[in-house]
Design an enzyme around this catalytic site. Structure first.
Site, PDB file in Angstrom:
ATOM      1  N   SER A 102       0.796  -1.233   0.000  1.00 23.91           N
ATOM      2  CA  SER A 102       0.000   0.000   0.000  1.00 23.91           C
ATOM      3  C   SER A 102       0.827   1.281   0.000  1.00 23.91           C
ATOM      4  O   SER A 102       0.258   2.377  -0.104  1.00 23.91           O
ATOM      5  CB  SER A 102      -0.958   0.018   1.199  1.00 23.91           C
ATOM      6  OG  SER A 102      -2.077  -0.797   0.954  1.00 23.91           O
ATOM      7  N   LYS A 114       0.141   3.781  -2.698  1.00 23.91           N
ATOM      8  CA  LYS A 114      -0.872   4.841  -2.637  1.00 23.91           C
ATOM      9  C   LYS A 114      -0.274   6.225  -2.420  1.00 23.91           C
ATOM     10  O   LYS A 114      -0.959   7.232  -2.607  1.00 23.91           O
ATOM     11  CB  LYS A 114      -1.884   4.506  -1.535  1.00 23.91           C
ATOM     12  CG  LYS A 114      -2.717   3.276  -1.855  1.00 23.91           C
ATOM     13  CD  LYS A 114      -3.460   2.756  -0.650  1.00 23.91           C
ATOM     14  CE  LYS A 114      -4.139   1.431  -1.003  1.00 23.91           C
ATOM     15  NZ  LYS A 114      -4.563   0.682   0.183  1.00 23.91           N
ATOM     16  N   SER A 136      -6.552   3.614   4.117  1.00 24.34           N
ATOM     17  CA  SER A 136      -5.844   2.759   3.164  1.00 24.34           C
ATOM     18  C   SER A 136      -6.799   1.981   2.272  1.00 24.34           C
ATOM     19  O   SER A 136      -6.558   0.807   1.949  1.00 24.34           O
ATOM     20  CB  SER A 136      -4.894   1.781   3.882  1.00 24.34           C
ATOM     21  OG  SER A 136      -3.954   1.245   2.982  1.00 24.34           O
TER      22      SER A 136
END
EC number: 3.4.16.4
Length: 380
Positions: A62, A65, A122
């Site tokens: 993640s 991102k 997230s």
């Protein structure tokens, strides 16, 4: 050629900071934390304070991102999308697995809420919805991510999706993630506080920020966690104490606690053993240099970028600086912004900063009288 800037610069230092109690001390080695790759940098100067395997290709999970948000922020700045845009949630976004902000298929969600859902919660689903809103498909958005990565000098990164879900062609490095993180903080200070937000509520579901540094270090204000089985536990952290900001990237640890402990160890090391000073702001005059055959005799010059020095704590009184001119004699015409030489900062005998020195205004050629006068003066 060197110009006598040293005493002027040192007098400027004295105005900035008292020199008492600043005797130089040795700096211990950086901690070696249990991660596949990591890096610690001073945000203001870009100086690397610690690193290990910082250029090894790793899965970002993640942490991807961060790049997704950077691209979205640039699209907002360019006026191509707005925070108030209402995004229709596709079935693909709704079905995306992993961490979610729980948007529902067929509903309208604002870009701002999707950004907060992606940054704070997230949300993989939010990432897909944002990518589709910008580029139509996640595949097209990945091309935009890679274009921005190239522009930022992220030479070892390749993105295939906006959320970091496993893909054999998705990879980056600790150094590259530091580059996009610092660009995001620098270019979009109006949005960066979202990374320090403790929780976000959407659709009556409140989820906490997953970044453990926000609870463990009061100076921490970002940035992002990541985890997949292949990537391990990852964390990009940032903290600011007084005027010094540090950015840490830790990738491939074995547990949530391990990534938090590794990040804190790096950040505390940086703050404890280093100090950072802005010596001169960009595009501000620091000297007037003699110009021959110009409309005027003196030309104001200054650094093209901020002159920032990151040094071991206690080494402040060993700093010195000077100007190095490209040519012994400057001759008109000179364009505004033309490189005249360099501002060079040294610590003891070691050069630590070199910044281009530029003309702060245009200097056209003078008239016949000025040229004749300077020709005579040059003879003597």
């Amino acid at each position: 050629m060197k110009s006598a800037l040293k005493l002027k610069l040192l007098s400027f230092f004295i105005c900035l900071l008292p020199l008492s109690g600043m005797a130089a001390t040795s700096t211990p080695m950086a901690p070696e934390v249990p991660a596949k790759g990591y890096i610690l940098l001073d945000f203001n100067s870009g100086k690397v304070l610690a690193e290990r395997n910082a250029d090894e290709l790793l899965e970002p999970a993640s942490l991807t991102k961060i790049m997704t948000a950077y691209v979205i922020f640039r699209e907002i700045e360019a006026g191509r999308i707005n925070l108030t845009d209402q995004v229709m949630v596709s079935e693909k976004a709704w079905r995306t697995g992993g961490s979610r902000m729980f948007i529902e298929v067929g509903t309208l969600v604002s870009v701002e809420d999707l950004l907060k859902g992606m940054i704070i919660q997230s949300g993989n689903d939010a990432s897909v919805a944002l990518a589709e809103h910008v580029s139509g498909t996640t595949e097209s958005f990945a091309k935009l991510m890679n274009a921005n990565a190239k522009r930022l000098g992220m030479t070892n990164s390749h993105f295939t999706n906006p959320n970091g879900l496993p893909d054999p062609d998705l990879h980056t490095t600790a150094r590259d993630l530091a580059k996009v993180t610092m660009a995001l903080i620098r270019e979009f200070p109006q949005y960066y506080p979202w990374y320090g937000t403790r929780e976000f509520t959407y659709n009556d579901i409140t989820q906490p920020n997953r970044n453990p540094l926000l609870k463990r270090d009061p100076s921490a204000d970002g940035v992002k966690t990541g985890h997949t089985n292949a990537a391990g536990y990852c964390l990009v952290g940032s903290a600011k104490r007084d005027d010094m900001r540090l950015v840490s990237v830790v990738m491939g640890t074995t547990s949530p606690n391990a990534r938090a402990q590794a990040s804190l160890a790096l950040l505390n090391y940086g703050f404890r053993y280093f100090e950072s000073h802005q010596l001169y702001p960009a595009n501000q005059p620091i000297e007037n240099l003699r110009v021959w055959f110009g409309e005027q005799e003196m030309l104001p010059v200054g650094p093209a970028t901020d002159v920032v020095a990151t040094i071991p704590r206690g080494a402040y009184n060993k700093l010195s600086a000077h100007l190095e001119k490209s040519n012994e004699q400057l001759k008109a015409p000179i364009a505004q912004g033309a490189r005249i030489g360099d501002v060079v900062v040294t610590l003891g005998e070691n050069e630590i900063v070199r910044v281009p020195l530029v003309a702060l205004q245009e200097m056209p050629e003078g008239g016949l009288w000025r040229k004749a006068k300077d020709s005579v003066l040059q003879m003597f």
